[in-house]
Design a protein around this motif. Sequence first.
Motif: not given
Length: 162
Positions: A37-41, A82-87, A108-115
């Motif tokens: 929830e809340g992630d846009g990418a 996780r220490s490098r990117f907001t995920l 490999v899959g990730v979500t984040s607020r921004h692309r």
Amino acid sequence: MKSRFYHRLLAVNVDRISVQTEDFDVAECYSVLREAEGDGAIVTFTGIVRELAQEARLAGIELEHYPQMTHLALEKLVADARSRFTLGAVTIIHRVGKLAAHEQIVFVGVTSRHRQAAFDACQFLMDILKRDVPLWKKEWHEDGSGQWVAAKDSDKKAAAKW
């Protein structure tokens, strides 16, 4: 009653790491990531067994590993990402054992607020996985021959940029 905010905190930092012989369903993997929830990418990568040898046609590969060592390396890799990117959510699935040419090998899959964070994190995870996670690959050719595959310079260069 727990608030929606509390539920969001529980949903963040959801890691799914699996080393397995079974194939995986990309749509299912995406669906799990979609629940963040809340992630846009959402950014995903799926690797396929491909032919590398020049001399003989590839029949498949065999991947060997030490289960605990491999899983710990993947956990460390995700913590580093996780220490490098907001995920939000992170999924890594890597298959082992015998795989035929054109089968899925890694997701490999990730979500984040921004692309941008999602793109960068997914590429980081894959680049470092190829270099640092202890997996040993042997190619099998249609003529019955086989050979262990050494780490590629291109993989080392890709990881070095991080």
